[in-house]
Design an enzyme around this catalytic site. Structure first.
Site, PDB file in Angstrom:
ATOM      1  N   HIS A 211      -8.294   1.901  -3.914  1.00  0.00           N
ATOM      2  CA  HIS A 211      -8.441   1.069  -2.723  1.00  0.00           C
ATOM      3  C   HIS A 211      -7.952   1.816  -1.480  1.00  0.00           C
ATOM      4  O   HIS A 211      -8.345   1.479  -0.366  1.00  0.00           O
ATOM      5  CB  HIS A 211      -7.744  -0.279  -2.885  1.00  0.00           C
ATOM      6  CG  HIS A 211      -6.282  -0.203  -3.169  1.00  0.00           C
ATOM      7  ND1 HIS A 211      -5.770  -0.169  -4.443  1.00  0.00           N
ATOM      8  CD2 HIS A 211      -5.211  -0.185  -2.348  1.00  0.00           C
ATOM      9  CE1 HIS A 211      -4.452  -0.127  -4.392  1.00  0.00           C
ATOM     10  NE2 HIS A 211      -4.080  -0.142  -3.126  1.00  0.00           N
ATOM     11  N   ASP A 241      -9.038   1.990 -10.442  1.00  0.00           N
ATOM     12  CA  ASP A 241      -8.542   1.977  -9.069  1.00  0.00           C
ATOM     13  C   ASP A 241      -7.928   3.350  -8.791  1.00  0.00           C
ATOM     14  O   ASP A 241      -6.729   3.538  -8.855  1.00  0.00           O
ATOM     15  CB  ASP A 241      -7.498   0.864  -8.899  1.00  0.00           C
ATOM     16  CG  ASP A 241      -7.005   0.719  -7.459  1.00  0.00           C
ATOM     17  OD1 ASP A 241      -7.511   1.438  -6.581  1.00  0.00           O
ATOM     18  OD2 ASP A 241      -6.098  -0.102  -7.228  1.00  0.00           O
ATOM     19  N   GLY A 328       3.520  -1.118   0.252  1.00  0.00           N
ATOM     20  CA  GLY A 328       3.851   0.240   0.605  1.00  0.00           C
ATOM     21  C   GLY A 328       3.958   1.155  -0.581  1.00  0.00           C
ATOM     22  O   GLY A 328       4.186   2.344  -0.430  1.00  0.00           O
ATOM     23  N   SER A 330       1.478   1.456  -3.222  1.00  0.00           N
ATOM     24  CA  SER A 330       0.224   1.757  -3.921  1.00  0.00           C
ATOM     25  C   SER A 330      -0.069   3.251  -3.981  1.00  0.00           C
ATOM     26  O   SER A 330       0.228   4.002  -3.069  1.00  0.00           O
ATOM     27  CB  SER A 330      -0.955   1.067  -3.248  1.00  0.00           C
ATOM     28  OG  SER A 330      -1.111  -0.237  -3.693  1.00  0.00           O
ATOM     29  N   SER A 346      -1.320   0.352  -8.599  1.00  0.00           N
ATOM     30  CA  SER A 346      -2.476  -0.388  -8.104  1.00  0.00           C
ATOM     31  C   SER A 346      -2.034  -1.642  -7.368  1.00  0.00           C
ATOM     32  O   SER A 346      -2.160  -1.743  -6.156  1.00  0.00           O
ATOM     33  CB  SER A 346      -3.407  -0.754  -9.262  1.00  0.00           C
ATOM     34  OG  SER A 346      -4.493  -1.548  -8.813  1.00  0.00           O
TER      35      SER A 346
END
Length: 461
Positions: A211, A241, A328, A330, A346
């Site tokens: 993402h 992801d 903050g 990911s 994720s």
């Protein structure tokens, strides 16, 4: 551009408890070869993973998952039925447990959930310790949505699936080990570098969350600096992801290590699959170093789509843990004490004050999909575990297939990633406040958040 060491300074403060566990040999165990008597071996988690992979092949259709009993330091293997294969598993040193649900049964349950209950704010994964699919619902799943979910789970039967509520809302945590930044229309995006890798063409690169790669194309190592890396591949939502981001300077030095804070650097020597029950560490640029256990594999998470108010961004094939994370974090690193790369942060629910659950993209899957290898060309997908040579079949890895779960489900691939959409935090705001639209996330289910924080500053919510 001069050669750049890609271990960027971490902004968070490492948790002392987790840091202490990273001391050399803090979690080591002695292998006791008692296979001749058929009693369970005492194993390190990495060796248990290797043995599980071997026994999965040996048991075939009788294999119904496995997990690591960290208290007893033993591998527990679920089996359907009995016979010679089960006897061999016992003689190999595993604790064999007879269970009711086969891998096929649990896979069928996961498919039913995907078809009938892909509701924003829900997630499910197989828990081999209970031999059931555990379904979670966050605080946004209420009213008719809750009734629909509850009815679906009840239809699967109490012996197959269980339903629980989880605190907070499911959201992605954009950041991780080392902070990386991008400027997009309407504000800025903050994610984190997961692991440095070598791309298939030999160029230096790194892995981060998918993402993040969907949210922005170019990334910098400082909030206002010039871009140093460009997204090459990004997968989100759907079957994973993860993003592969190539450094713009081909001379970039990209060491295979994690900056764990407080002066600690963990050398990453290989990629490995997660094992339920094993201890793992997460490094985040917001919250620092935290540890916990793997609780499920092949997890499916249904995030609220940020491009369609009535849509859902479904991601499959994730690792479920009880490690905390916050906005903050990911894209950051999930790894073992022995230096095995396990996952990329994720999303999840909760925080590091009250606890929560966090989902991770398996590194082995990301490496296989992108064609990258770990660090400077070291072990990639399926690499050996540290210390696994003590066990027969050390080259094998227990993959996510060990656990029947939602990994075979199709994700909502037509949904755009939400990294740069309203509701994400804007970099540059005062004191780490969420950007416009973040408040609406509380009523929309699982959201994707970007951390608004200066590099090197004190983390805040």
């Amino acid at each position: 551009m001069p050669k750049r060491k890609a271990a960027i300074a971490v902004g968070g403060v490492a948790a002392l408890g987790a840091a202490a566990l990273l001391l050399p040999n803090a979690n080591a165990s002695q292998d006791k070869d008692t296979a001749a008597t058929g009693t369970a071996r005492t194993l390190k988690a990495s060796d248990a993973t290797t043995l599980a992979a071997r026994l999965k092949q040996s048991l075939g259709g009788q294999f119904a998952g496995s997990y690591y009993d960290s208290a007893k330091q033993q591998l527990v293997v679920n089996a359907v039925g009995d016979g010679a294969a089960v006897a061999r598993a016992k003689s190999a040193g595993a604790v064999v447990r007879q269970v009711e649900n086969s891998t096929a049964d649990l896979q069928s349950a996961a498919k039913t959930l995907r078809a009938k209950a892909a509701i924003p704010g829900t997630a499910w994964a197989v828990d081999p310790r209970t031999n059931k699919v555990v379904v979670s619902a966050d605080s946004t799943v209420t009213g008719a949505k809750w009734d629909r979910l509850e009815s679906t789970v009840q239809g699967l039967g109490s012996g197959t699936a269980t339903l629980k509520k989880t605190g907070g809302t499911f959201k992605t945590f954009v950041s991780g080990g080392d902070a990386i930044f991008s400027q997009v229309q309407g504000g800025g995006v903050r994610c984190s570098l997961g692991f440095n890798v070598t791309a298939s063409d030999g160029s230096p690169a790194f892995l981060t969350a998918g993402h993040c790669g969907v949210a922005a194309k170019q990334w910098s190592d400082s909030q206002t600096g010039q871009p140093i890396a460009t997204v090459d591949q990004a997968t989100f939502p759907g079957e994973g992801d993860f993003s592969l981001v190539k450094y713009d300077d081909p001379a970039t030095q990209a060491p295979s290590e994690v900056n764990a804070g407080n002066g600690q650097v963990v050398a990453i020597t290989q990629a490995a699959e997660a094992t339920v029950g094993s201890t793992v560490f997460r490094m985040g640029s917001t919250t620092g170093l935290h540890d916990g256990q793997v609780t499920g594999l092949d997890a499916t998470v249904n995030f609220q789509s940020e491009t369609d108010p009535n849509g859902v961004d479904t991601v499959t094939g994730l690792i479920q843990t009880d490690v905390c994370a916050e906005a903050g974090d990911s894209g950051g690193s999930l790894f073992t004490q022995e230096g095995a790369a396990i996952g990329l942060t994720s999303g999840g629910s909760g925080d590091c004050t009250n606890g929560g659950e966090t989902f991770f993209q398996p590194v082995t899957t990301a490496l296989a999909a992108t064609g990258a290898t770990l660090g400077d060309g070291g072990a990639g997908a399926g690499g050996d575990q540290a210390g696994a040579g003590a066990q027969p079949g050390a080259g094998d890895q227990a993959g996510a297939g060990d656990q029947a779960g939602a990994g075979d489900q199709s994700g909502a691939g037509d949904q755009a990633g939400a990294g740069d959409q309203a509701g994400g935090d804007q970099i540059g705001g005062a004191g780490g406040q969420a950007g416009a639209g973040a408040g609406a996330a509380q009523e929309q289910g699982a959201k994707h958040h970007h951390r608004n924080r200066q590099q090197g500053g004190t983390s805040s919510n």
